[in-house]
Motif scaffolding. Structure first.
Motif, PDB file in Angstrom:
ATOM      1  N   UNK A   1     -13.577   9.516   8.514  1.00 13.44           N
ATOM      2  CA  UNK A   1     -13.329   8.072   8.573  1.00 13.44           C
ATOM      3  C   UNK A   1     -11.839   7.824   8.387  1.00 13.44           C
ATOM      4  N   UNK A   2     -11.309   6.948   9.238  1.00 18.55           N
ATOM      5  CA  UNK A   2      -9.892   6.575   9.147  1.00 18.55           C
ATOM      6  C   UNK A   2      -9.874   5.065   9.059  1.00 18.55           C
ATOM      7  N   UNK A   3      -9.474   4.527   7.947  1.00 17.43           N
ATOM      8  CA  UNK A   3      -9.617   3.092   7.750  1.00 17.43           C
ATOM      9  C   UNK A   3     -11.094   2.751   7.862  1.00 17.43           C
ATOM     10  N   UNK A   4     -11.403   1.738   8.649  1.00 13.41           N
ATOM     11  CA  UNK A   4     -12.805   1.359   8.805  1.00 13.41           C
ATOM     12  C   UNK A   4     -13.496   2.124   9.935  1.00 13.41           C
ATOM     13  N   UNK A   5     -12.728   2.973  10.632  1.00 12.62           N
ATOM     14  CA  UNK A   5     -13.279   3.675  11.786  1.00 12.62           C
ATOM     15  C   UNK A   5     -13.933   4.998  11.402  1.00 12.62           C
ATOM     16  N   UNK A   6     -15.224   5.077  11.634  1.00  8.74           N
ATOM     17  CA  UNK A   6     -15.934   6.319  11.316  1.00  8.74           C
ATOM     18  C   UNK A   6     -16.110   7.149  12.575  1.00  8.74           C
TER      19      UNK A   6
ATOM     20  N   UNK B   1     -14.364   2.161  -0.792  1.00  8.60           N
ATOM     21  CA  UNK B   1     -13.799   1.055  -0.023  1.00  8.60           C
ATOM     22  C   UNK B   1     -12.293   1.221   0.180  1.00  8.60           C
ATOM     23  N   UNK B   2     -11.651   1.983  -0.690  1.00  7.31           N
ATOM     24  CA  UNK B   2     -10.199   2.198  -0.562  1.00  7.31           C
ATOM     25  C   UNK B   2      -9.851   2.850   0.770  1.00  7.31           C
ATOM     26  N   UNK B   3     -10.821   3.564   1.338  1.00  7.19           N
ATOM     27  CA  UNK B   3     -10.573   4.218   2.626  1.00  7.19           C
ATOM     28  C   UNK B   3     -10.264   3.195   3.713  1.00  7.19           C
ATOM     29  N   UNK B   4     -10.748   1.982   3.533  1.00  2.54           N
ATOM     30  CA  UNK B   4     -10.603   0.963   4.582  1.00  2.54           C
ATOM     31  C   UNK B   4      -9.406   0.041   4.362  1.00  2.54           C
ATOM     32  N   UNK B   5      -8.711   0.254   3.274  1.00  2.24           N
ATOM     33  CA  UNK B   5      -7.620  -0.674   2.934  1.00  2.24           C
ATOM     34  C   UNK B   5      -6.275  -0.181   3.447  1.00  2.24           C
ATOM     35  N   UNK B   6      -5.391  -1.146   3.712  1.00  2.37           N
ATOM     36  CA  UNK B   6      -4.005  -0.809   4.026  1.00  2.37           C
ATOM     37  C   UNK B   6      -3.216  -0.667   2.732  1.00  2.37           C
TER      38      UNK B   6
ATOM     39  N   UNK C   1     -10.065   8.608   0.151  1.00  2.00           N
ATOM     40  CA  UNK C   1      -8.651   8.562  -0.238  1.00  2.00           C
ATOM     41  C   UNK C   1      -8.083   7.177   0.028  1.00  2.00           C
ATOM     42  N   UNK C   2      -7.355   6.687  -0.922  1.00  2.00           N
ATOM     43  CA  UNK C   2      -6.718   5.381  -0.761  1.00  2.00           C
ATOM     44  C   UNK C   2      -5.496   5.519   0.148  1.00  2.00           C
ATOM     45  N   UNK C   3      -4.967   4.430   0.651  1.00  2.00           N
ATOM     46  CA  UNK C   3      -3.760   4.500   1.466  1.00  2.00           C
ATOM     47  C   UNK C   3      -2.554   4.891   0.622  1.00  2.00           C
ATOM     48  N   UNK C   4      -1.612   5.564   1.263  1.00  2.00           N
ATOM     49  CA  UNK C   4      -0.339   5.880   0.613  1.00  2.00           C
ATOM     50  C   UNK C   4       0.263   4.603   0.031  1.00  2.00           C
ATOM     51  N   UNK C   5       0.757   4.693  -1.164  1.00  2.00           N
ATOM     52  CA  UNK C   5       1.349   3.499  -1.771  1.00  2.00           C
ATOM     53  C   UNK C   5       2.794   3.289  -1.338  1.00  2.00           C
ATOM     54  N   UNK C   6       3.402   4.309  -0.770  1.00  2.00           N
ATOM     55  CA  UNK C   6       4.786   4.174  -0.321  1.00  2.00           C
ATOM     56  C   UNK C   6       4.808   3.526   1.061  1.00  2.00           C
ATOM     57  N   UNK C   7       5.121   2.257   1.131  1.00  2.00           N
ATOM     58  CA  UNK C   7       5.112   1.517   2.390  1.00  2.00           C
ATOM     59  C   UNK C   7       6.393   0.708   2.541  1.00  2.00           C
ATOM     60  N   UNK C   8       6.656   0.308   3.778  1.00  2.00           N
ATOM     61  CA  UNK C   8       7.907  -0.411   4.046  1.00  2.00           C
ATOM     62  C   UNK C   8       7.814  -1.895   3.702  1.00  2.00           C
ATOM     63  N   UNK C   9       6.612  -2.422   3.656  1.00  2.00           N
ATOM     64  CA  UNK C   9       6.433  -3.835   3.341  1.00  2.00           C
ATOM     65  C   UNK C   9       6.895  -4.116   1.910  1.00  2.00           C
ATOM     66  N   UNK C  10       7.528  -5.235   1.734  1.00  2.00           N
ATOM     67  CA  UNK C  10       8.033  -5.581   0.419  1.00  2.00           C
ATOM     68  C   UNK C  10       6.885  -6.003  -0.497  1.00  2.00           C
TER      69      UNK C  10
ATOM     70  N   UNK D   1       0.167   1.801   5.800  1.00  2.00           N
ATOM     71  CA  UNK D   1      -0.609   3.025   5.591  1.00  2.00           C
ATOM     72  C   UNK D   1      -2.078   2.650   5.513  1.00  2.00           C
ATOM     73  N   UNK D   2      -2.935   3.657   5.541  1.00  2.00           N
ATOM     74  CA  UNK D   2      -4.372   3.396   5.556  1.00  2.00           C
ATOM     75  C   UNK D   2      -5.117   4.519   4.841  1.00  2.00           C
ATOM     76  N   UNK D   3      -6.294   4.219   4.346  1.00  2.00           N
ATOM     77  CA  UNK D   3      -7.113   5.212   3.668  1.00  2.00           C
ATOM     78  C   UNK D   3      -7.986   6.012   4.614  1.00  2.00           C
ATOM     79  N   UNK D   4      -8.782   6.910   4.044  1.00  2.00           N
ATOM     80  CA  UNK D   4      -9.619   7.781   4.862  1.00  2.00           C
ATOM     81  C   UNK D   4     -10.732   8.402   4.019  1.00  2.00           C
ATOM     82  N   UNK D   5     -11.697   8.976   4.737  1.00  2.00           N
ATOM     83  CA  UNK D   5     -12.749   9.751   4.069  1.00  2.00           C
ATOM     84  C   UNK D   5     -12.779  11.148   4.676  1.00  2.00           C
TER      85      UNK D   5
END
Lengths: 366, 366, 366, 366
Positions: free
Chosen positions: A160-165, B253-258, A299-308, A205-209
């Motif tokens: 799974x990548x984001x919401x895409x399984x 659910x973290x997998x689906x988050x940005x 896995x949660x998304x990487x916390x290092x992102x360009x958005x402020x 960034x985005x999470x995954x399973x």
């Protein structure tokens, strides 16, 4: 009870920071007489290595593992195997702001809260770079397991990548190393590419399973209560950077099942016990059943992102923070070989403990 | 590395079988000078006790805890606290078939595969009865925690029964002890009753999800890498009978988050760091953030059901098996106090280790 | 890392105070399928039991061991074995002075310094009564060892009482249970009796040296560096009450030997390696050689004596103190079965670890 | 339970062989914020370094320690400290005979018996070269201890060489670093020189006794039963190469003392408890008393000698064997800084555990 070790009889201790001179591990308790070379480690490290595609961090590291002890004339001796990987691409730079600010969603703040000091260069000890050491230890574990159990296979994939399984009906292990996502479903690759390109370009960034499976594990490994194989897997997979959930077999879906539907019925096939389903994910009562062991990690998304984002600094000022630099848009991808490594280490440790207590009791029916 | 112990500085070892004379635990490493009586344990044990409603097993056990050591003149002495709970309702019966057959979905088969012998009376060591010892140990841990951190509260609730989830907007902790499901949402109780009555009458069972929260935990507990607080929680919650999944904060659910959505932004409030959200479930990099710690555990349905299922026996014959006797139609319910106990033990252990290494470093901003 | 446990794969946790309701141990990791009854424990406990002669404490304890778990239909199941021994002769009395004063040479002061609280009844946790639990665990360990290695014999003897040493040329194991001192030299018994009668009547006490030997241990048990068999023995024997020194083989005498004299030469005998001497005490590099394992432990005199000694109380007053009550004039005597028990537990743990890592590698020459 | 680690909260894992590329240690659990540089390690390593006089091995090693992790901007961060020492003087040579023969009194045979394989180059893992890693870990431990307890001093000395004991009345710590024997008694140096010159020239070797003391340790460190400070010291000192005996305080002499003579009486001095003697060696009931902690260790003679001894080879042939090469005529000498290191590590670990459980309870009388 060291915080940087895991396992009991096959015990791995890792060390090193993202931007220090090197990182590595010490493997204690490895059985003797197992053929082992640095090449055995390298293939595994190469799968986890940064810089392999545009979907992972662009940091360039050779990730060359050097074995410093515990191997003699090509075989393990039973003494500690020390593995060192030098850091070669720690870009020298001004860490000015990062040194004083806490990135939201990152371990910056908690390390500082705990220790009153932190190595802020590239995340220091909290960097996913530490997982290279795990992969080395996992490669050794796999070598040991397969030298005794030729049927054991340990394989992981991104499901799974984001919401895409992925479409599980399309599962083909042969596909996993044919795309930059470790997806077992070729039909999802294009969608994953487009999706992650957008995220990457947006500086997000985005999470995954990730799912990891072990085939060929005999019944009887693991132990009751606090030594449960699923308990060990949960701890070891949860210790991987960014993991926020772990499940075995049906996992959270088991909550919705009735006892009838969840029970894996048994029959005799060729004189051996056979299960008719595997809702349990190969583990009952904490002990392997002989079926495929199946675990998933979120896995949660990487916390290092360009958005402020809003944050604070060590002087207590409120700041707005953007994390520049080279980061994985989805850390879940490179977690695939790491999950395999943790599965291998966990299983080897379980086997050695089982052998220690029982001498590999081989039960027979009838 | 004992299989029947957990924790490091606050270390709990449990023993006992479902139908043996007694079960209990030995708690080692408890801080000295903490007021403790058997009544402190009893309130917790009473919440877990069988026989409380028609939705749990009808086995009748007093579950009276006796403290045999480690407490003197009403205070802990720092030496091991031995707690014993006698089994009083082990119905004497003919175990004929159960002794030879493996219940599908149960640990019967794996215990036998591992050890070549099993105590088949009531599931032996694999019985959920073992969790009484955990609850006793958790009650002691809570006493210690609250004697040092008066703000700490540890509370669990059932948040999903089968496919039925509670309405989180209706969450009210005061409701939890007002219904037989430990549901925090009064509006779901009737539906849960009807649903579980049907299941119970059908001789079936169903899974559940439990959520456990800890408020008032300071920042800095836990440790990097393999000593992560979430790693310890994962292991300890996964060790509870029937648990097949554990997640922290957003979890799967973290997998689906940005990255933007998942990051918990920070501000300064009254001179102290404040988080604007809690996707992390109170843990970053394995270390507590100072926010509420949130974990969820998924429990599979009880495998002991009245419906006939296919199985085999120890002679290798194929059999069809129905499990009579007194069983929980949903083991998730009584897991609520057990989850609280495991959270309490995990946190106390983390705090003692933190204090050991750092002496409770109190960082201050600015 | 619990303070009240020892061993790794065969792990023993003890609990209980001298004058609490009971004491006991939990044995985790015992191999399954070993025949075991309470009688197996009792013969060992009876040897250690107080009240056996005028040379040991006159406290009367049945020391009846009850097995509460881990044994089913007469065999170990691989799950924790809980053993409980009730205290029956805790004389109710006024502890007035003892409660406030620190006996010189006793743990009274240090327990109080550590914990700020102490159970002063009969020495609480520091009482040698705790060793009953070790003896029970040792009896189980011996049963396991002998069920796999029929040649293993573990035997201890008192070899020095005060300044009086036995004559080693007169060593006869058969004598050990024929006299109240566990002396292997019948010719010393009369002298020991007279000597200890004088000490006993004077209300004094005296130290001793105990030797423990293990025959029939195969080569290869133990492990390098910090897992050395002699290191484990040193820790485990030093943990016995009143022990102040431990030595292996030549021990302190090795300091006076030349390399030539200390080396145990080897030859081939009946196709097997044979040592021509045993200065090493059966351990080289921390690993068993296949020869008899030999350790000695020195025990200080009981600190509870009738002679008045200077001390202080918990209010900081200077006091003069005499310890009335029932005490061993020489704790070394009853340490004999305890030393055997610790040797048995240490060896079983070493074997299980060896089997875990190596699968019992059997090397062959040529 | 790893065999190459020791300590619990301050946990040291060592790795490396005598003739591999390097050796080192990973230190886990070090408190954060302690100033630390490589120079802090180097002074300690230089004391242990080979080649310092004609009385130690002539192998030339720089023994330069490199810190690879865990230190940032000159301070410890609380994460693992990895220390590496490269081997520079592993003379290339033909190991032909040594590769196939077992040196009597050496670990050659037992490593082979255990693992079925051994690194025969310079003794491999069993070489005393491993102690360099301990010395590095000890230097870090001492730095931590002294940063919190400025009065703590840890010092060792050689007190017996063969049968020659120093004169304790002449004890002067200032002498220890003024002679090649680490003798605290200047008057013995000439005799030691002559004695050891004879042994060295004869190609023989001799044993020794080392004493290590720790001043300034507060009361309350250590723990009851299996966590006894003397039990930990016994294990850790016994783990040093060639050690065959360990004693605390009066040690084996305690066997000859009466209760009156052995008891350390107490008085109040300047409002504080004061002991009038220190037969206990600073430990009662496994817990520090606040007095000087005193331990002694007996070391056997080096087994590598020029004199021909009878042995066997791996094919089962009888051989006569002389060990050429560069060896310490008395390994006891270089054990002096190693004993200090093990004392420092043991004490730091005990303190951290004490702080963890009790928060440094400070008791006060009255």
């Amino acid at each position: 009870m060291s915080h940087n070790s895991f396992g009991h009889l096959y015990r791995v201790t890792t060390w090193g920071e993202s931007h220090g001179p090197a990182l590595g591990c010490v493997i204690d308790g490895c059985p003797p007489g197992i053929p082992l070379t640095e090449a055995d480690l390298q293939w595994a490290l190469d799968r986890r290595k940064p810089g392999g595609s545009r979907f992972v961090t662009q940091r360039r590291e050779a990730d060359e593992a050097r074995i410093l002890s515990g191997v003699f004339e090509g075989k393990t001796t039973g003494t500690p195997i020390s593995v060192m990987i030098e850091n070669t691409d720690q870009r020298s730079k001004d860490y000015g702001e990062i040194a004083r600010q806490f990135r939201p969603g990152h371990a910056d703040y908690t390390y500082f809260a705990k220790y009153g000091i932190r190595d802020y260069r590239g995340g220091g000890r909290s960097s996913a770079r530490e997982t290279a050491a795990r992969v080395a230890a996992g490669a050794v574990a796999l070598k040991v397991l397969q030298s005794h159990f030729s049927d054991i296979k340990i394989r992981a994939a991104l499901v799974q990548l984001g919401a895409h399984k992925i479409n599980r009906d399309q599962w083909d292990w042969a596909q996993v190393d044919q795309n930059p996502f470790f997806s077992p479903d070729a039909s999802t690759v294009k969608a994953f590419e487009d999706y992650l390109d957008d995220i990457r370009k947006a500086g997000s960034s985005i999470g995954a399973v990730v799912e990891v499976q072990a085939d060929g594990v005999p019944a009887g490994w693991g132990a009751p209560i606090y030594g449960k194989l699923d308990s060990d897997l949960a701890a070891n997979l949860m210790s991987i950077n960014a993991v926020k959930g772990v499940e075995i077999g049906e996992g959270f879906n088991a909550a919705t099942l009735s006892g009838e539907d969840n029970a894996d019925e048994m029959r005799i096939h060729n004189g051996q016990p056979e299960f008719l389903s595997n809702h349990a994910g190969g583990i009952l009562g904490g002990i392997s059943t002989g079926q495929t062991i199946i675990a998933r990690l979120a896995l949660k998304p990487t916390s290092s992102i360009l958005t402020e984002r809003k944050s604070i600094d060590i002087e207590g000022h409120e700041v707005d923070i953007r994390t520049k630099g080279r980061h994985d848009p989805c850390v879940g991808i490179r977690a695939v070989p790491v999950a395999e490594a943790m599965m291998a280490c966990t299983l080897l440790d379980a086997w050695l403990r089982h052998r220690g207590q029982t001498g590999n009791v081989v039960f027979s029916l009838g």
